[in-house]
Design an enzyme around this catalytic site. Structure first.
Site, PDB file in Angstrom:
ATOM      1  N   HIS A 123      -9.085  -0.003  -6.472  1.00 18.75           N
ATOM      2  CA  HIS A 123      -8.334   0.843  -7.412  1.00 18.75           C
ATOM      3  C   HIS A 123      -8.816   0.468  -8.815  1.00 18.75           C
ATOM      4  O   HIS A 123      -9.175  -0.683  -9.066  1.00 18.75           O
ATOM      5  CB  HIS A 123      -6.853   0.501  -7.235  1.00 18.75           C
ATOM      6  CG  HIS A 123      -5.898   1.349  -7.998  1.00 18.75           C
ATOM      7  ND1 HIS A 123      -5.660   1.191  -9.346  1.00 18.75           N
ATOM      8  CD2 HIS A 123      -5.101   2.363  -7.599  1.00 18.75           C
ATOM      9  CE1 HIS A 123      -4.744   2.063  -9.728  1.00 18.75           C
ATOM     10  NE2 HIS A 123      -4.386   2.788  -8.691  1.00 18.75           N
ATOM     11  N   ASP A 200      -5.351  -8.011  -4.495  1.00 22.96           N
ATOM     12  CA  ASP A 200      -4.502  -6.889  -4.885  1.00 22.96           C
ATOM     13  C   ASP A 200      -3.714  -6.481  -3.642  1.00 22.96           C
ATOM     14  O   ASP A 200      -4.249  -5.870  -2.717  1.00 22.96           O
ATOM     15  CB  ASP A 200      -5.396  -5.749  -5.390  1.00 22.96           C
ATOM     16  CG  ASP A 200      -4.616  -4.463  -5.660  1.00 22.96           C
ATOM     17  OD1 ASP A 200      -3.421  -4.415  -5.364  1.00 22.96           O
ATOM     18  OD2 ASP A 200      -5.245  -3.508  -6.155  1.00 22.96           O
ATOM     19  N   GLN A 203      -0.860  -2.350  -1.875  1.00 23.98           N
ATOM     20  CA  GLN A 203      -0.683  -1.479  -0.708  1.00 23.98           C
ATOM     21  C   GLN A 203      -0.371  -2.244   0.575  1.00 23.98           C
ATOM     22  O   GLN A 203      -0.326  -1.640   1.642  1.00 23.98           O
ATOM     23  CB  GLN A 203      -1.944  -0.624  -0.483  1.00 23.98           C
ATOM     24  CG  GLN A 203      -2.207   0.380  -1.564  1.00 23.98           C
ATOM     25  CD  GLN A 203      -1.107   1.439  -1.698  1.00 23.98           C
ATOM     26  OE1 GLN A 203      -0.250   1.593  -0.833  1.00 23.98           O
ATOM     27  NE2 GLN A 203      -1.144   2.148  -2.799  1.00 23.98           N
ATOM     28  N   LYS A 226       6.382   0.056  -5.215  1.00 27.27           N
ATOM     29  CA  LYS A 226       5.769   0.432  -3.934  1.00 27.27           C
ATOM     30  C   LYS A 226       6.452  -0.293  -2.771  1.00 27.27           C
ATOM     31  O   LYS A 226       5.994  -0.219  -1.626  1.00 27.27           O
ATOM     32  CB  LYS A 226       4.271   0.103  -3.946  1.00 27.27           C
ATOM     33  CG  LYS A 226       3.467   0.963  -4.933  1.00 27.27           C
ATOM     34  CD  LYS A 226       1.998   0.659  -4.831  1.00 27.27           C
ATOM     35  CE  LYS A 226       1.199   1.090  -6.031  1.00 27.27           C
ATOM     36  NZ  LYS A 226       0.902   2.520  -6.074  1.00 27.27           N
ATOM     37  N   CYS A 366      -7.358   7.099  -8.520  1.00 25.48           N
ATOM     38  CA  CYS A 366      -7.737   5.958  -9.371  1.00 25.48           C
ATOM     39  C   CYS A 366      -8.832   5.138  -8.707  1.00 25.48           C
ATOM     40  O   CYS A 366      -8.787   3.899  -8.727  1.00 25.48           O
ATOM     41  CB  CYS A 366      -6.543   5.080  -9.718  1.00 25.48           C
ATOM     42  SG  CYS A 366      -5.222   5.960 -10.535  1.00 25.48           S
TER      43      CYS A 366
HETATM   44  N1  PMP Z   1      -3.959  -1.350  -6.545  1.00 27.34           N
HETATM   45  C1  PMP Z   1      -3.791  -0.486  -5.560  1.00 27.34           C
HETATM   46  C2  PMP Z   1      -4.541  -0.692  -4.278  1.00 27.34           C
HETATM   47  C3  PMP Z   1      -2.933   0.596  -5.729  1.00 27.34           C
HETATM   48  O1  PMP Z   1      -2.782   1.488  -4.742  1.00 27.34           O
HETATM   49  C4  PMP Z   1      -2.229   0.741  -6.938  1.00 27.34           C
HETATM   50  C5  PMP Z   1      -1.271   1.903  -7.165  1.00 27.34           C
HETATM   51  N2  PMP Z   1      -1.758   3.153  -6.775  1.00 27.34           N
HETATM   52  C6  PMP Z   1      -2.441  -0.200  -7.932  1.00 27.34           C
HETATM   53  C7  PMP Z   1      -3.300  -1.239  -7.703  1.00 27.34           C
HETATM   54  C8  PMP Z   1      -1.759  -0.104  -9.263  1.00 27.34           C
HETATM   55  O2  PMP Z   1      -0.387  -0.237  -9.130  1.00 27.34           O
HETATM   56  P1  PMP Z   1       0.546   0.020 -10.390  1.00 27.34           P
HETATM   57  O3  PMP Z   1       0.262   1.423 -10.845  1.00 27.34           O
HETATM   58  O4  PMP Z   1       1.920  -0.146  -9.860  1.00 27.34           O
HETATM   59  O5  PMP Z   1       0.170  -0.975 -11.417  1.00 27.34           O
END
Ligand code: PMP
Length: 412
Positions: A123, A200, A203, A226, A366
């Site tokens: 991401h 990270d 997910q 999440k 993203c």
């Molecule tokens: N890493 C991953 C794998 C994600 O899916 C996301 C959210 N889509 C993020 C980071 C970023 O999370 P946040 O927008 O809550 O900072």
């Protein structure tokens, strides 16, 4: 399915909503999860009965608020099996946590000529902070590529992980491909090369048991929103000895030990990283979310989501002209399935599904470098949670057929 998963819509009132006169089928859980009454009530209760700022007052309410805020830190630590509550830093989000690590720890340990190893499935929030760090330090950012089946190429990772590598930053579960990477094995490899591993877990943490000591993660990050909590609260786990070395990157109230006209000293971790009034309500909600998840059990949640994925996957592969990204195995998808429908634009597909009450994400998620690798601009993504029902999935598949017919005049 175990009874625990029946009638969950009592806990999640939003799931009873109608969208465009159709029952809501919420399949964008990877973007944000829905929030159960138990979390909302705990936050409401806090504001109704115990609201005060933390770490400041000596009066009863302030002491209660501080105790509740710090108690959740113990809960978070237990939830991910962290060695101590002091290894849990509250942040705004996964993004905020990763920026903290890349800025504070990254600046400390990465020097010119070093390498930072990430993967092509990251991401942007686990990519750009490292890209920026590499630019600042004249270090090299390297990417681990995918196998032909769009899982992580471990041979490539082993090849690119060298004694020049200072940091390996990797997602536990991809928000596009749904694949879960072998973090424990990668951490071992990283440590053999004296590199640090940043995980990270945005997910993964709400979908499987995550144990930072078992993984031997140096850092692990995730977002409350999440995992059934609210937006604006996140977690940065760090090994205590690493957090101790790291300088704060935000300065202000509460993170200091003492301040003079010309100088200041900091509190110990984690408080030195929590400048200003934190998201106290968000922390309280995070505690309730952990209680909710723990009451069901992470193993049960994981099994349930695997079952739902296994049910949905063949129904999607059977749709003519539907291309699924990532592995051909349902078990490699952790509740996340990205796809395209013939030549239809993903936004058209998502808009058509919305007309039928089905909420999915469409876009680049993203993850633009990953999209480029997959050879697409965008995809549709369905992501489920334990509170989805089999009926939701049937409605989703039926809606896809209807969208196909609407746009292309074709049916299977
Ligand atoms: N890493 C991953 C794998 C994600 O899916 C996301 C959210 N889509 C993020 C980071 C970023 O999370 P946040 O927008 O809550 O900072």
């Amino acid at each position: 399915m175990p009874n625990k998963f029946k009638n969950l819509s009592h806990d999640f009132p939003i799931l009873k909503r109608k969208i465009n006169d159709e029952p809501l089928v919420y399949l964008d859980n990877a973007a944000t999860s829905q929030t159960p009454n138990q979390v909302l009530n705990r936050i409401g209760d806090f504001y109704q009965h115990s609201n005060a700022n933390v770490h400041r007052g000596v009066y009863t309410l302030a002491n209660e608020a501080t105790a509740a805020y710090e108690q959740v830190r113990n809960q978070v630590a237990a939830f991910i099996n962290a060695p101590s509550a002091k290894s849990i830093v509250y942040t705004r989000s996964t993004t905020d946590s990763l920026n903290l690590i890349a800025t504070s720890f990254g600046n400390l340990v990465v020097t010119q000529g070093d390498e930072i190893l990430i993967t092509i499935m990251e991401h942007h929030s686990n990519l750009i902070p490292w890209q920026q760090l590499a630019k600042r330090k004249h270090a090299t950012l390297r990417y681990v590529e995918l196998n032909a089946d769009q899982t992580l190429d471990m041979a490539d990772l082993k090849h690119k992980l060298t004694n020049k590598t200072k940091i390996v930053a990797i997602t536990q579960t991809s928000n596009v491909l749904g694949v879960t990477n072998p973090i424990k094995e990668i951490a071992k490899l990283a440590h053999q090369h004296q590199a640090y591993i940043v995980v990270d877990a945005a997910q993964s943490v709400a979908h499987q048991k995550v144990d930072v000591q078992d993984l031997d993660a140096d850092f692990l990050t995730f977002s409350g929103h999440k995992m059934l909590a609210t937006t604006g609260i996140g977690v940065c786990y760090g090994k205590p000895e690493l957090l101790a070395e790291m300088p704060p990157v935000q300065f202000g109230g509460e993170m200091i030990e003492s301040v003079s006209r010309t100088n200041a000293t900091w509190q110990a971790a984690p408080w030195k990283f929590e400048a200003g009034t934190p998201n106290i309500g968000g922390v309280i909600g995070l505690g309730a979310a952990i209680d909710y998840l723990s009451e069901i059990g992470m193993a049960e949640i994981n099994a349930r989501e695997q079952q739902l994925t296994a049910y949905l996957f063949p129904k999607l592969t059977a749709v003519n002209k539907l291309t699924i990204y990532g592995s051909k195995e349902a078990s490699q998808h952790a509740g996340i399935i990205s796809f395209n429908l013939g030549q239809l634009h993903p936004h058209d597909v998502a808009t058509g599904l919305d007309m039928l009450g089905v909420e999915v994400r469409a876009g680049h998620h993203c993850a633009q470098p990953l999209m480029a690798t997959l050879g697409v601009q965008a995809t549709v993504r369905a992501s489920l949670s334990f509170y989805n029902s089999v009926e939701d999935l049937d409605r989703f598949v039926q809606a896809i057929q209807m969208v196909k017919e609407f746009f292309a005049g074709e049916s299977k």
